[in-house]
Design a protein around this motif. Structure first.
Motif, PDB file in Angstrom:
ATOM      1  N   GLY A 142       0.794  -1.225   0.000  1.00 47.16           N
ATOM      2  CA  GLY A 142       0.000   0.000   0.000  1.00 47.16           C
ATOM      3  C   GLY A 142       0.820   1.266   0.000  1.00 47.16           C
ATOM      4  N   LEU A 143       2.122   1.169  -0.151  1.00 41.18           N
ATOM      5  CA  LEU A 143       2.931   2.395  -0.147  1.00 41.18           C
ATOM      6  C   LEU A 143       2.584   3.278  -1.341  1.00 41.18           C
ATOM      7  CD1 LEU A 143       5.400   2.264  -2.449  1.00 41.18           C
ATOM      8  CD2 LEU A 143       6.362   0.661  -0.837  1.00 41.18           C
ATOM      9  N   VAL A 144       2.760   4.565  -1.148  1.00 33.84           N
ATOM     10  CA  VAL A 144       2.527   5.561  -2.190  1.00 33.84           C
ATOM     11  C   VAL A 144       3.864   6.156  -2.584  1.00 33.84           C
ATOM     12  CG1 VAL A 144       1.463   7.795  -2.709  1.00 33.84           C
ATOM     13  CG2 VAL A 144       0.203   6.083  -1.399  1.00 33.84           C
ATOM     14  N   CYS A 145       4.072   6.361  -3.879  1.00 34.06           N
ATOM     15  CA  CYS A 145       5.344   6.864  -4.376  1.00 34.06           C
ATOM     16  C   CYS A 145       5.244   8.372  -4.635  1.00 34.06           C
ATOM     17  CB  CYS A 145       5.704   6.128  -5.669  1.00 34.06           C
ATOM     18  SG  CYS A 145       7.285   6.583  -6.349  1.00 34.06           S
ATOM     19  N   LEU A 146       6.140   9.150  -4.023  1.00 30.31           N
ATOM     20  CA  LEU A 146       6.220  10.587  -4.272  1.00 30.31           C
ATOM     21  C   LEU A 146       7.259  10.840  -5.354  1.00 30.31           C
ATOM     22  CD1 LEU A 146       6.136  12.133  -0.682  1.00 30.31           C
ATOM     23  CD2 LEU A 146       4.250  11.813  -2.291  1.00 30.31           C
ATOM     24  N   THR A 147       6.890  11.634  -6.368  1.00 27.67           N
ATOM     25  CA  THR A 147       7.767  11.838  -7.512  1.00 27.67           C
ATOM     26  C   THR A 147       7.878  13.318  -7.870  1.00 27.67           C
ATOM     27  OG1 THR A 147       6.042  11.727  -9.214  1.00 27.67           O
ATOM     28  CG2 THR A 147       6.948   9.633  -8.436  1.00 27.67           C
ATOM     29  N   ASP A 148       8.849  13.597  -8.746  1.00 23.61           N
ATOM     30  CA  ASP A 148       8.946  14.920  -9.354  1.00 23.61           C
ATOM     31  C   ASP A 148       7.878  15.048 -10.430  1.00 23.61           C
ATOM     32  OD1 ASP A 148      11.251  15.523  -7.837  1.00 23.61           O
ATOM     33  OD2 ASP A 148      12.523  14.478  -9.294  1.00 23.61           O
ATOM     34  N   ALA A 149       7.666  16.257 -10.927  1.00 23.92           N
ATOM     35  CA  ALA A 149       6.678  16.495 -11.977  1.00 23.92           C
ATOM     36  C   ALA A 149       7.025  15.680 -13.219  1.00 23.92           C
ATOM     37  CB  ALA A 149       6.632  17.980 -12.325  1.00 23.92           C
ATOM     38  N   GLY A 150       6.032  14.943 -13.718  1.00 27.43           N
ATOM     39  CA  GLY A 150       6.208  14.186 -14.950  1.00 27.43           C
ATOM     40  C   GLY A 150       6.848  12.835 -14.787  1.00 27.43           C
ATOM     41  N   ALA A 151       7.339  12.512 -13.591  1.00 33.75           N
ATOM     42  CA  ALA A 151       7.981  11.214 -13.373  1.00 33.75           C
ATOM     43  C   ALA A 151       6.934  10.181 -12.973  1.00 33.75           C
ATOM     44  CB  ALA A 151       9.050  11.318 -12.290  1.00 33.75           C
ATOM     45  N   GLY A 152       7.191   8.940 -13.308  1.00 37.25           N
ATOM     46  CA  GLY A 152       6.267   7.880 -12.947  1.00 37.25           C
ATOM     47  C   GLY A 152       6.962   6.543 -12.898  1.00 37.25           C
ATOM     48  N   TYR A 153       6.376   5.614 -12.161  1.00 40.28           N
ATOM     49  CA  TYR A 153       6.918   4.270 -12.036  1.00 40.28           C
ATOM     50  C   TYR A 153       5.779   3.292 -12.309  1.00 40.28           C
ATOM     51  CZ  TYR A 153      10.929   6.586  -9.985  1.00 40.28           C
ATOM     52  OH  TYR A 153      12.027   7.395  -9.799  1.00 40.28           O
ATOM     53  N   PRO A 154       5.872   2.531 -13.407  1.00 41.34           N
ATOM     54  CA  PRO A 154       4.775   1.649 -13.820  1.00 41.34           C
ATOM     55  C   PRO A 154       4.345   0.704 -12.707  1.00 41.34           C
ATOM     56  CG  PRO A 154       6.460   1.767 -15.536  1.00 41.34           C
ATOM     57  CD  PRO A 154       7.012   2.481 -14.346  1.00 41.34           C
ATOM     58  N   GLY A 155       3.035   0.609 -12.548  1.00 37.38           N
ATOM     59  CA  GLY A 155       2.478  -0.307 -11.566  1.00 37.38           C
ATOM     60  C   GLY A 155       2.408   0.239 -10.160  1.00 37.38           C
TER      61      GLY A 155
END
Length: 454
Positions: free
Chosen positions: A95-108
């Motif tokens: 259930g962790l949530v990923c914090l990212t920079d603008a426009g970044a993403g991690y599939p799944g």
């Protein structure tokens, strides 16, 4: 740990809402803007226990850290963002949530951008009245940092808010940070690493410094980031980055303090850096288990001085660190010569001690002499896996375009006992350093096993 549950420690220690907090995308960010962004992200975070803070932008990282604390969620700080590491963390922290920079993403993965769309100005104008009293319980778990682990699986190191804050305060006192006022801080190290977390992000947040949101690596970029600050300046770096900076010769704006850690710093490099850059250079000694332990000015002394609240003792197992803000004692992985319970001389890592044919040395000693040979740009000794014969032989990888193996070995014979000469000696284009300048053993073994091209 002696701090009471009722003790609350502030998120930041700047003077007022209009003080500068950071420099981001060519613009100043005030304390008001930062705190507004923290509260905005806290509202956007879903329910859960953990956030995986993968922001490369230092302002986004600091916002994510503050928002997670506000929601009583724990920030996970991974050693890297490889798919294998992220899968392992997802398995361990459902259930962790990923914090990212603008426009970044991690599939799944469920990803949320740490900084608000539309910019911080919109938030600052909307937030009224100003609330600068954001503080959290000392015993609240703030972060879990990870070491690579001997098994290849990230090993968690749980950090309370009080442990982090007290450690940063102790280091700041030892370094005289208060005398630098609202200095601008530029760091070349990742903030997901304990050194970057404590000596870049938290040092700025807890001492009223101005945090540069970029993480420059190349000399010209470091100079440009430092040039964004008109007043006093602090550079937080590593021996590898410092050596590259001096070799490049790029002129830097005047500095007031240089901090260095992650690997042993040769005294001559410290002396050269102070002469060339015109600022005192201090080393920080610590580890992921304890955080910051001690500081020294390398050009002036071989002795380390423990930060306020840290004490050392020794027994037959080795050297132990304890402190007012640490949980229990930690066995340090280094060979230490105690001068008192707060002063010591470091002789290298316990695992770096080598014994060949009854003769003893250390990898730190051998690396010093290898890198002191004229023509060697970078090099490392290490112990490869033993062969079937069981004979112990050291290996070395070296970046030295103008040298032959015969010449290099001849120069090493003048400096070290021949029993420690590397066999094999491999010339490479670059060493496999990670973002903090360290050399993972697995990467060295892979490079050594790769067939050498003619």
């Amino acid at each position: 740990m002696t701090m009471l549950t009722t003790t609350r420690l502030p998120l930041i220690r700047h003077g007022g809402p209009d003080d500068l907090f950071a420099w981001h995308d060519g613009r100043p960010v005030t304390v008001r803007g930062y705190l507004a962004a923290v509260r905005d992200l806290a509202r956007r975070l879903p329910e859960g226990g953990f956030v995986l803070n993968l922001c490369a932008d230092r302002l986004g990282f600091a916002v994510g850290l503050g928002a997670a604390l506000l929601r009583r969620q724990v920030s996970l700080l991974p050693p890297n963002d490889t798919p294998a590491t992220l899968r392992q963390l997802e398995d361990s922290y459902p259930g962790l949530v990923c914090l990212t920079d603008a426009g970044a993403g991690y599939p799944g993965m469920t990803c949320i951008e740490a900084l608000p769309q539309g910019g911080l100005d919109r938030l600052s104008a909307a937030v009224s009245p100003f609330d600068g009293d954001l503080a959290f319980p000392a015993d609240q778990v703030a972060a879990i940092a990870f070491t690579s682990g001997s098994t290849g699986r990230p090993m968690p190191q749980v950090k309370s808010w009080g442990t982090l804050v007290r450690s940063v305060h102790g280091a700041g006192t030892a370094l005289g940070i208060a005398g630098l006022g609202a200095a601008g801080l530029v760091g070349t190290v990742p903030h997901q690493h304990m050194y970057g977390l404590e000596s870049v992000a938290l040092l700025a947040m807890q001492h009223g410094l101005v945090l540069h949101a970029n993480r420059p690596l190349f000399p010209a970029d470091i100079a440009a980031c430092l040039g964004d600050f008109p007043g006093r300046r602090i550079l937080v770096t590593t021996p590898v980055h410092l050596q590259a900076l001096l070799a490049d010769g790029t002129a830097l704006p005047p500095l007031d303090l240089i901090l260095c850690a992650t690997a042993p710093l040769a005294p001559q490099l410290a002396i050269d850096a102070e002469a060339r850059l015109g600022a005192p250079l201090h080393e920080i000694y610590g580890c992921s288990e304890t955080g910051q332990v001690a500081v020294r000015r390398t050009s002036a002394t071989a002795e380390w001085l423990c930060i306020d609240g840290i004490r050392l003792r020794q027994d037959e197992q080795g050297s132990w660190a304890s402190g007012d803000f640490l949980d229990g004692e930690t066995l340090l992985a280094d060979v230490i010569e105690l001068k008192s319970d707060t002063r010591f001389i470091l002789h290298g890592r316990s695992a770096d001690q080598v014994n060949i044919a009854g003769k003893r040395s250390s990898l730190a000693f051998l690396n010093h002499h290898l890198n002191s040979v004229e023509g060697v740009r970078d090099g490392v000794f290490f112990m490869p896996n033993e062969g079937g014969s069981g004979t112990t032989r050291l290996a070395a990888l070296v970046v030295a375009p103008g040298l032959t193996a015969e010449t290099l070995l001849a120069r090493l014979r003048e400096r070290i006992d021949p029993v420690f000469l590397p066999r094999p000696l491999r010339f490479v284009d670059a060493l496999p350093r990670n973002p903090t300048g360290k050399l993972p053993r697995e990467a060295l073994l892979r490079m050594l096993a790769t067939p050498q091209r003619d």
